[in-house]
Scaffold this motif. Structure first.
Motif, mmCIF file in Angstrom:
data_model
loop_
_atom_site.group_PDB
_atom_site.id
_atom_site.type_symbol
_atom_site.label_atom_id
_atom_site.label_comp_id
_atom_site.label_asym_id
_atom_site.label_seq_id
_atom_site.Cartn_x
_atom_site.Cartn_y
_atom_site.Cartn_z
ATOM 1 N N ASP A 25 0.881 -1.165 0.000
ATOM 2 C CA ASP A 25 0.000 0.000 0.000
ATOM 3 C C ASP A 25 0.920 1.217 0.000
ATOM 4 O OD1 ASP A 25 -1.701 2.108 0.430
ATOM 5 O OD2 ASP A 25 -2.105 1.611 2.525
ATOM 6 N N GLU A 43 -5.975 4.373 0.560
ATOM 7 C CA GLU A 43 -4.985 3.339 0.252
ATOM 8 C C GLU A 43 -4.637 3.423 -1.230
ATOM 9 O OE1 GLU A 43 -7.360 -0.033 1.227
ATOM 10 O OE2 GLU A 43 -6.608 -0.189 3.281
ATOM 11 N N PRO A 62 -2.932 0.432 -3.304
ATOM 12 C CA PRO A 62 -2.231 -0.850 -3.457
ATOM 13 C C PRO A 62 -1.545 -0.916 -4.833
ATOM 14 C CG PRO A 62 -4.509 -1.160 -2.716
ATOM 15 C CD PRO A 62 -4.392 0.250 -3.191
#
Length: 407
Positions: free
Chosen positions: A144, A402, A404
């Protein structure tokens, strides 16, 4: 003829059945485009249920940001018109709530920490921090990017600048995240974060008084104690603001920039081919998807006319930076990301006497972060479908929860 628009909840470019605030959070640039087309200034109901005046077009936003009749000090708010988050005096006496002459006095004291020479001297430490974070990420092949890179980099830099010991930094992100997007159902969390930060800075200032270091906070304490140019509340508030703003804006700018590049492979390829484009590209990232959709609220000291609309004294004015930076009257093809863009004048970091004091540091951190990341991971890509990405549920902060990635 001066006109006063109807509330946006019933007219002015956003469907009446929608929640204007929710619409601008979910799809800000489409929403702001509708507002710009409908008019330069809109009276709407803010998330707290109180009326605000939203300024949407570049020329009007730029003029309003520099208008001395629009005050930041909350004492100029009409009774019952403003319901901001209540900070204790020791955290509230900061530059975001001040007008001249106090603003001028305090800004001049802090400006010495952000001179071009001092910022340039931070490049090598920032590069070392970025490389260390990438070293920690590399063996895993995925991460992340917010948690592993975009957040700890500015936290490390600003804590080093203030002289915060490494062992005391672990709670900062949780505290600031809670204040950026407080949960309306759990107001006690925000109160607890404020209390924790106040206790932390009070204790840190006491320690620095006893054992000064070669850092900004020690310098400010000396100014407070030896020269009496700061009150104790101003000193504590200033440390709080430097940490809070130094973290928030930069983490969002880095995250938004990386996502913009991953969404635009041609622009990513251009930066990989020519790293000298990165500093100018940072300006484009700030314009295209900046960290602060709205400038800090302002209160007219008297009735003012903005974009042909009379805004009464004491009411809340919000300047939509995100809207101004996509105004086609100012920027050609404003919805297109272009790392070669040479048009200047974006307002992502403000304008006038309240222009972001830490802007040079944010630019440097973002440039270093992007350069190091692109060098290290040539196969960088999203690790989830783009539809799964979530932004903060906030009108005031534009940033990813986030990001990712795999590499």
């Amino acid at each position: 003829m001066v006109t006063t628009p109807d509330p946006i909840s019933t007219t002015q470019g956003i469907p009446p059945e929608s929640d204007p605030a929710a619409t601008l959070i979910a799809d800000p640039y489409t929403g702001y485009a509708r507002l710009r087309a409908a008019g330069p200034v809109h009276r709407m109901t803010g998330p707290d249920g109180l009326p605000v005046w939203l300024v949407t077009r570049y020329a009007d936003v730029r003029q309003a940001l520099a208008d001395p009749r629009l005050a930041l000090d909350k004492q100029h708010a009409a009774p019952g018109n403003y319901r901001g988050f209540a900070l204790p005096p020791a955290l509230d006496a900061n530059l975001l709530n001040m007008d001249p002459p106090d603003h001028t006095r305090i800004r001049r004291l802090v400006a010495q920490a952000f001179t071009p020479r001092r910022i340039a001297a931070l490049r090598a430490p920032i590069e070392r921090t970025a490389e260390g974070l990438l070293d920690a990420m590399a063996p895993h092949g995925r991460a992340d990017l917010i948690t592993a890179y975009a957040a700890p980099l500015p936290i490390t830099v600003i804590c080093d600048l203030l002289g915060v010991p490494a062992e005391d930094r672990h709670d900062f992100r949780a505290w600031t995240d809670t204040l950026i997007t407080p949960d309306p159902a759990r107001p006690q969390d925000a109160r607890a974060a404020v209390a924790a930060m106040l206790a932390f800075f009070t204790a840190l200032i006491d320690r620095k008084r006893a054992e000064p270091g070669d850092d900004l906070l020690s310098d400010l304490i000396a100014v407070r104690d030896a020269e009496d140019r700061l009150s104790e509340d101003e000193l504590t508030s200033l440390a709080f603001l430097i940490l809070f703003a130094g973290y928030e804006n930069t983490v969002h700018l880095i995250g938004n920039a990386v996502l913009a590049l991953l969404r635009h492979p041609d622009q990513l390829a251009a930066l990989r081919a020519d790293e000298s484009l990165v500093p100018a590209a940072v300006e484009e990232f700030a314009r295209y998807d900046g960290p602060a959709p709205l400038a800090i609220r302002r209160f007219p000291r008297e009735d003012v006319v903005i974009g042909g609309v009379t805004v009464p004294a004491g009411e809340t004015v919000l300047c939509a930076l995100a809207s101004a930076n996509r105004d086609p009257e100012q920027f050609a093809e404003p919805d297109r990301l272009d790392v070669h863009r040479r048009e200047s004048g974006h307002l992502a970091l403000g304008h006038g006497i309240h222009y972001c004091l830490g802007a040079p540091l944010a630019r440097l951190e973002t440039s270093v972060a992007l350069t190091a990341l692109l060098r290290r991971f040539p196969a960088l890509a999203l690790d989830v479908p783009e539809s799964q990405l979530r932004h903060r549920p906030s009108l005031r902060a534009r940033g990813l929860l986030e990001l990712p990635v795999r590499f």
